[in-house]
Design an enzyme around this catalytic site. Structure first.
Site, mmCIF file in Angstrom:
data_model
loop_
_atom_site.group_PDB
_atom_site.id
_atom_site.type_symbol
_atom_site.label_atom_id
_atom_site.label_comp_id
_atom_site.label_asym_id
_atom_site.label_seq_id
_atom_site.Cartn_x
_atom_site.Cartn_y
_atom_site.Cartn_z
ATOM 1 N N GLU A 229 0.842 -1.204 0.000
ATOM 2 C CA GLU A 229 0.000 0.000 0.000
ATOM 3 C C GLU A 229 0.877 1.255 0.000
ATOM 4 O O GLU A 229 0.578 2.222 -0.702
ATOM 5 C CB GLU A 229 -0.939 -0.020 1.209
ATOM 6 C CG GLU A 229 -1.844 1.192 1.327
ATOM 7 C CD GLU A 229 -2.823 1.352 0.164
ATOM 8 O OE1 GLU A 229 -3.040 0.379 -0.594
ATOM 9 O OE2 GLU A 229 -3.366 2.455 0.005
ATOM 10 N N HIS B 260 1.666 -0.257 -4.973
ATOM 11 C CA HIS B 260 1.931 -1.340 -5.939
ATOM 12 C C HIS B 260 1.534 -2.639 -5.246
ATOM 13 O O HIS B 260 2.158 -3.013 -4.242
ATOM 14 C CB HIS B 260 3.408 -1.345 -6.331
ATOM 15 C CG HIS B 260 3.702 -2.256 -7.477
ATOM 16 N ND1 HIS B 260 3.078 -2.129 -8.693
ATOM 17 C CD2 HIS B 260 4.535 -3.322 -7.593
ATOM 18 C CE1 HIS B 260 3.517 -3.062 -9.506
ATOM 19 N NE2 HIS B 260 4.400 -3.804 -8.864
ATOM 20 N N HIS B 261 0.498 -3.287 -5.768
ATOM 21 C CA HIS B 261 -0.160 -4.357 -5.018
ATOM 22 C C HIS B 261 0.016 -5.713 -5.699
ATOM 23 O O HIS B 261 -0.072 -5.808 -6.916
ATOM 24 C CB HIS B 261 -1.639 -4.032 -4.866
ATOM 25 C CG HIS B 261 -1.898 -2.714 -4.191
ATOM 26 N ND1 HIS B 261 -1.970 -1.536 -4.904
ATOM 27 C CD2 HIS B 261 -2.061 -2.372 -2.900
ATOM 28 C CE1 HIS B 261 -2.175 -0.525 -4.058
ATOM 29 N NE2 HIS B 261 -2.235 -1.006 -2.835
ATOM 30 N N HIS C 119 0.619 -3.279 -14.131
ATOM 31 C CA HIS C 119 -0.458 -3.100 -15.104
ATOM 32 C C HIS C 119 -0.205 -1.902 -16.017
ATOM 33 O O HIS C 119 -0.505 -1.943 -17.208
ATOM 34 C CB HIS C 119 -1.798 -2.947 -14.384
ATOM 35 C CG HIS C 119 -2.121 -4.127 -13.513
ATOM 36 N ND1 HIS C 119 -2.482 -5.347 -14.032
ATOM 37 C CD2 HIS C 119 -2.093 -4.286 -12.168
ATOM 38 C CE1 HIS C 119 -2.678 -6.214 -13.042
ATOM 39 N NE2 HIS C 119 -2.438 -5.595 -11.893
ATOM 40 N N GLU C 120 0.361 -0.850 -15.442
ATOM 41 C CA GLU C 120 0.559 0.390 -16.211
ATOM 42 C C GLU C 120 1.423 0.175 -17.449
ATOM 43 O O GLU C 120 1.327 0.933 -18.409
ATOM 44 C CB GLU C 120 1.227 1.473 -15.336
ATOM 45 C CG GLU C 120 0.397 1.938 -14.156
ATOM 46 C CD GLU C 120 0.657 1.122 -12.884
ATOM 47 O OE1 GLU C 120 0.902 -0.110 -12.999
ATOM 48 O OE2 GLU C 120 0.600 1.712 -11.801
ATOM 49 N N ASP D 270 8.247 -4.149 -9.614
ATOM 50 C CA ASP D 270 7.975 -5.529 -9.210
ATOM 51 C C ASP D 270 9.171 -6.138 -8.490
ATOM 52 O O ASP D 270 9.016 -6.824 -7.474
ATOM 53 C CB ASP D 270 7.594 -6.366 -10.441
ATOM 54 C CG ASP D 270 6.347 -5.832 -11.100
ATOM 55 O OD1 ASP D 270 5.334 -5.674 -10.386
ATOM 56 O OD2 ASP D 270 6.383 -5.532 -12.304
#
Lengths: 95, 95
Positions: B53, B57-58, B75-76, B84
């Site tokens: 959080e 970045h989840h 995702h972006e 990551d």
């Protein structure tokens, strides 16, 4: 525990009528929950985790950002028991 | 954020050498963690949740009793970015 008895197909079908949004897949009942964001989703998971631990009955579950997918089954009976429905009801109250 | 750049296959391969136990599947890197019990597994997830959080970045992740499976992607960029690997390193330190 008294509750650990494998439910029959008929028992599962009629018990599913008493809860909302849960569906059966083979030997599990499952439901997807969607929240506003990750904090809300993980906050929900934290509450469920405490209930599950206190019942000694734990979900198979996944989370992706604001979505939480929960599957319940009872390994001891290789199927679905009243424990799963009891936990499902508690989860619904926490959502 | 500066870090949001899709990494090339070569960049991903060489970055994977720097962390332990993570494998690539298509556009994600993933790892499974096994703990002593549910409380330990969910305690770990709680720590990861706070880090994720704070990074905004989840993970996509799942838990079954003492096992936690984590997949990371960005995702972006429709792929894997340094974000990551940065989260993977933090996760490893929490495990």
């Amino acid at each position: 525990m008294n509750d650990i008895k494998k439910l029959s197909d008929n028992e599962i079908d009629s018990r599913l009528q008493t809860i909302e949004g849960w569906t059966r897949k083979n030997d599990t009942i499952s439901k997807e929950f969607v929240f506003d964001d990750f904090v809300a989703a993980f906050g929900f998971m934290t509450k469920v985790a405490m209930v599950a631990e206190s019942m000694n009955h734990h979900p198979d579950w996944s989370n992706a950002y604001k979505k939480v997918g929960i599957s319940l089954s009872t390994h001891e009976v290789s199927g679905i028991s009243e424990l799963d429905f009891s936990l499902a009801e508690k989860i619904d109250r926490l959502a």
